[in-house]
Design a protein around this motif. Structure first.
Motif, PDB file in Angstrom:
ATOM      1  N   THR A 193     -59.135  75.169  51.274  1.00 29.66           N
ATOM      2  CA  THR A 193     -59.219  75.521  49.851  1.00 29.66           C
ATOM      3  C   THR A 193     -60.582  76.107  49.508  1.00 29.66           C
ATOM      4  OG1 THR A 193     -59.980  73.327  49.105  1.00 29.66           O
ATOM      5  CG2 THR A 193     -57.592  73.676  49.261  1.00 29.66           C
ATOM      6  N   ARG A 197     -61.488  80.404  48.656  1.00 31.27           N
ATOM      7  CA  ARG A 197     -62.126  80.735  47.375  1.00 31.27           C
ATOM      8  C   ARG A 197     -63.460  81.451  47.515  1.00 31.27           C
ATOM      9  NH1 ARG A 197     -62.337  75.126  44.426  1.00 31.27           N
ATOM     10  NH2 ARG A 197     -61.961  74.304  46.516  1.00 31.27           N
ATOM     11  N   ARG A 210     -70.738  82.636  42.554  1.00 32.92           N
ATOM     12  CA  ARG A 210     -69.895  82.523  43.741  1.00 32.92           C
ATOM     13  C   ARG A 210     -70.648  81.914  44.917  1.00 32.92           C
ATOM     14  NH1 ARG A 210     -65.130  82.408  41.937  1.00 32.92           N
ATOM     15  NH2 ARG A 210     -64.578  82.270  44.136  1.00 32.92           N
ATOM     16  N   ASP A 284     -62.899  70.743  43.579  1.00 31.18           N
ATOM     17  CA  ASP A 284     -62.563  71.711  42.532  1.00 31.18           C
ATOM     18  C   ASP A 284     -63.801  72.455  42.037  1.00 31.18           C
ATOM     19  OD1 ASP A 284     -63.571  70.294  39.844  1.00 31.18           O
ATOM     20  OD2 ASP A 284     -62.747  68.780  41.193  1.00 31.18           O
ATOM     21  N   SER A 289     -68.923  75.379  37.715  1.00 34.37           N
ATOM     22  CA  SER A 289     -68.242  76.644  37.436  1.00 34.37           C
ATOM     23  C   SER A 289     -67.793  76.716  35.984  1.00 34.37           C
ATOM     24  CB  SER A 289     -67.006  76.799  38.343  1.00 34.37           C
ATOM     25  OG  SER A 289     -67.319  76.547  39.699  1.00 34.37           O
ATOM     26  N   GLN A 293     -63.603  80.655  35.735  1.00 32.61           N
ATOM     27  CA  GLN A 293     -63.660  80.715  37.195  1.00 32.61           C
ATOM     28  C   GLN A 293     -62.795  79.633  37.826  1.00 32.61           C
ATOM     29  OE1 GLN A 293     -67.618  81.014  38.870  1.00 32.61           O
ATOM     30  NE2 GLN A 293     -66.969  80.091  40.797  1.00 32.61           N
ATOM     31  N   ASP A 297     -59.720  80.434  40.313  1.00 33.88           N
ATOM     32  CA  ASP A 297     -59.626  79.871  41.658  1.00 33.88           C
ATOM     33  C   ASP A 297     -58.336  79.085  41.850  1.00 33.88           C
ATOM     34  OD1 ASP A 297     -62.017  80.979  42.411  1.00 33.88           O
ATOM     35  OD2 ASP A 297     -63.203  79.158  42.136  1.00 33.88           O
TER      36      ASP A 297
END
Length: 399
Positions: A193, A197, A210, A284, A289, A293, A297
């Protein structure tokens, strides 16, 4: 075309609209892989970096797993000026292990960070205290977790790479130690995951939002950390490493995330249940974030990791009822077979990031794509919940 085929065609078109843009984004990240920085290698220190690093380790009841870290840090040469273990009133004998290590290596120092102020999460508070009490003569601050197992030459290799590449902050992705069947199956799916991303480890990311980071091995110039006020910008974050790294990147400093599988191992959690509970609720990255965002994601993970297996299984179940598969369905099936091929190719690519030599049921690693829908579900659940307990501390009263 019968009504069933018409409905299937419409649903297929909708799914294609969801999946095609996400697939394009995924491919744009994966094509960067061949240009990434090679894995960090262990190195011998040179005179110019001796005494340049202060190591800080936050602990809370880590007696069962801290010994490999203590011995691994003792094996680092004298580029390490001091090793400060910041303990949060452990009740399991962790301080005694640190004191025993201090008898053999005077660089170890034990301190406590109690009490925890309102608004702070325990880990960033411990690291902030360690930073405040570290030597101002050190050029680098290195935060390390108690579950890590550093190889000889880790710190020298990390510092030399940071200086050669001009990094102000650099953290490493480790080699994960797997032991039990459940985690061999689930953990790689959860790791994926992150890989879906963000850019691969070793790729320079120009967008601060990012930036990826790993607090298990987190090297930062001491002057930079002082400039941003230590860990204050990540005080309430349950992913303080990413929060702090993105804050530092937003200030114009150069931040890197590199492959450290050849210099660092980690034994994170015992079994699938603990992996699901403890690691899953921080993956997560919502604390680091903006909400847009996070939603973006979640859409990407749902589209390219959560759906492919479910779509193909659904087709196998429904195909006997379809006389002639509509064209959108055939395109959808082709796309999801392609996504599964990518998924297994990525599994091959990350295999060196796992130590499965002593694992029971290590072969389940190769079936981890079957856990992808669960892994994506875990990220969704975490994204909508704030942790109320973390590493033995309760945060029930915190907003």
């Amino acid at each position: 075309m019968d009504n069933a085929s018409t409905a299937v065609g419409a649903i297929s078109l909708l799914l294609l609209l969801i999946q095609l843009p996400a697939t394009a984004i995924l491919l744009s990240r994966l094509v960067k892989g061949p240009t990434r920085h090679p894995p960090i290698q262990p190195q011998q220190p040179t005179q110019d970096i001796l005494g340049s690093v202060s190591v800080v380790v936050p602990t809370l009841n880590e007696a069962l797993r801290i010994s490999p870290l203590l011995s691994g840090l003792s094996c680092q040469s004298y580029e390490v000026r001091e090793i400060i273990v910041v303990d949060s009133k452990s009740q399991d004998g962790t301080p005694d292990l640190v004191k025993a290590a201090q008898q053999h290596d005077p660089r170890f120092r034990l301190m406590t960070d109690d009490p925890l102020p309102y608004g702070w999460v325990g880990r960033p508070w411990a690291l902030h205290n360690g930073f405040l009490h570290s030597s101002e003569a050190s050029q680098w601050f290195l935060g390390m977790d108690a579950d890590t197992q550093p190889h000889p030459g880790l710190v020298a290799g990390l510092v030399k790479t940071a200086e050669m590449q001009g990094y102000d902050l650099v953290s490493l992705s480790p080699q994960f130690i797997l032991k039990y069947p459940g985690e061999c199956w689930l953990q790689p799916a959860l790791l994926m995951t992150l890989l879906y991303r963000f850019d691969p480890a070793g790729i320079k990311t120009d967008q601060p939002e990012r930036v990826m980071a790993n607090g298990q091995c987190f090297l930062c110039r001491r002057s930079v950390l002082a400039t941003v006020g230590g860990y204050t910008s990540a005080s309430s974050s349950f992913c303080d490493d990413v929060t702090l790294a993105r804050h530092i990147a937003s200030q114009g400093f150069k931040v890197g995330f590199l492959d450290g599988a050849k210099v660092l191992k980690v034994r994170m959690y015992e079994g699938a249940i603990e992996t699901w509970k403890e690691w899953g609720r921080s993956l997560d990255l919502k604390d680091a974030s903006p909400s847009a965002q996070v939603w973006g994601d979640l859409w990407l993970l749902f589209a390219v990791q959560g759906l492919p297996l479910l779509i193909l299984l659904s087709y196998l179940f429904l195909s006997p009822q379809l006389s002639t598969p509509p064209a959108p369905l055939l395109l959808l099936l082709g796309l999801n077979v392609f996504l599964l091929v990518i998924r297994f190719a990525m599994l091959l690519a990350i295999a060196p990031s796992y130590d499965r030599q002593s694992a029971k049921g290590g072969w389940l690693f190769w079936l981890s794509p079957l856990a992808d829908p669960l892994a994506v579900l875990r990220i969704f659940l975490s994204a909508f919940r704030t942790p109320r307990e973390w590493r033995g501390r309760s945060y029930e009263a915190r907003s």
